[in-house]
Design a protein around this motif. Structure first.
Motif, PDB file in Angstrom:
ATOM      1  N   GLY A  55       0.945  -1.055   0.094  1.00  0.00           N
ATOM      2  CA  GLY A  55       0.459  -0.113  -0.007  1.00  0.00           C
ATOM      3  C   GLY A  55       0.672   1.019   0.010  1.00  0.00           C
ATOM      4  O   GLY A  55       1.693   1.862  -0.232  1.00  0.00           O
ATOM      5  N   GLU A  56       0.498   2.419   0.138  1.00  0.00           N
ATOM      6  CA  GLU A  56       0.693   3.837   0.219  1.00  0.00           C
ATOM      7  C   GLU A  56      -0.081   4.606   0.349  1.00  0.00           C
ATOM      8  O   GLU A  56      -1.207   4.761   0.759  1.00  0.00           O
ATOM      9  CB  GLU A  56       0.877   4.057  -1.466  1.00  0.00           C
ATOM     10  N   HIS A 167      -5.184  -0.021   4.787  1.00  0.00           N
ATOM     11  CA  HIS A 167      -5.261   0.064   3.158  1.00  0.00           C
ATOM     12  C   HIS A 167      -6.032  -0.506   2.230  1.00  0.00           C
ATOM     13  O   HIS A 167      -6.397  -0.137   1.547  1.00  0.00           O
ATOM     14  CB  HIS A 167      -5.053  -1.639   3.610  1.00  0.00           C
ATOM     15  N   TYR A 170      -5.996   3.361   0.819  1.00  0.00           N
ATOM     16  CA  TYR A 170      -5.444   3.346   0.135  1.00  0.00           C
ATOM     17  C   TYR A 170      -6.573   2.473  -0.779  1.00  0.00           C
ATOM     18  O   TYR A 170      -6.152   3.289  -3.205  1.00  0.00           O
ATOM     19  CB  TYR A 170      -4.514   2.074  -0.123  1.00  0.00           C
TER      20      TYR A 170
END
Length: 245
Positions: A55-56, A167, A170
């Motif tokens: 993720g980011e 998450h 994201y």
């Protein structure tokens, strides 16, 4: 199974505060029909674990120009809605403190009460909601275990829940707040509240437009002064003033 409407909020954002307050005024059943989810800048540990899981955190740093615009403009927007606002001063905030405390409150079924008390403290009294001592007091007022809420940011189990929440945002392509999502429809910003209500209930969308017949101003696109402390290499958000990225 069809996913319920989602609304991402952040205790940091004045636009999130105003949008959610206005939503519940126009659509009181929102608490029962819309899934509220937190959005916050993760600390180094959670960010590293988020990235390790693929993720980011889709955050674009705010330019000084936009920050100053928001500072000067949000009180006017709040006044136009009839809200009293005191701008808080954040010094090295740890956003896990209030947001993971909210996750704890959600487990206890008291998230709405806790949310209201935190936003009142931050946006109406200008208090530091990242202070565990204040969170302890607010949680107790909401009928929660104050110590458990104040220490939520360090609780391993709640940090796992927080990681899952990061998450989720994201996966939902959330880049700022307030962010609304209904099926394939996505809306960002206070000025998209009526459009969100259109999808939930067209009659409420019309009511929002009738009650808020004013244009939220576009962001003043002024240059960042020299020496503003914003690295030239960092991409800066210069979008609508109706939301915080």
């Amino acid at each position: 199974m069809k996913r319920p409407p989602r609304l991402y909020f952040a205790f940091r954002s004045p636009f999130s505060w105003m949008a959610l307050r206005r939503l519940e005024e126009l659509y009181p059943q929102a608490a029962d029909t819309v899934e509220f989810r937190p959005f916050w800048e993760p600390d180094e540990d959670l960010l590293a674990r988020l990235r390790a899981g693929g993720g980011e955190f889709p955050y674009t740093p705010m330019s000084k120009a936009k920050h100053l615009y928001i500072l000067y403009d949000t009180k006017r927007l709040a006044a136009s809605l009839g809200y009293t606002m005191s701008w808080p001063v954040d010094v090295d905030p740890w956003w896990e403190v209030p947001h993971l405390a909210w996750l704890y409150a959600r487990r206890q079924g008291r998230e709405r009460e806790f949310y209201r008390l935190v936003t009142e403290a931050r946006w109406e009294r200008g208090e530091n909601v990242c202070d565990p001592a204040l969170v302890r007091e607010l949680a107790a007022e909401a009928g929660l275990d104050g110590d458990a809420a104040a220490s939520a940011a360090s609780d391993p189990d709640l940090r796992e829940e927080a990681l899952a929440a990061l998450h989720d945002l994201y996966q939902d392509d959330v880049f700022g707040v307030p962010y609304f999502r209904v099926g394939r429809h996505r809306f960002w910003g206070l000025d998209r509240l009526a459009a969100f209500l259109d999808v939930l209930d067209p009659r409420e969308g019309d009511a929002a437009r009738d009650g808020d017949a004013r244009e939220l101003p576009a962001l003043a696109r002024v240059p960042v002064p020299a020496g503003a402390g914003v690295p030239d290499a960092v991409p800066l958000d210069s979008d609508s003033a109706g939301g915080c990225g």
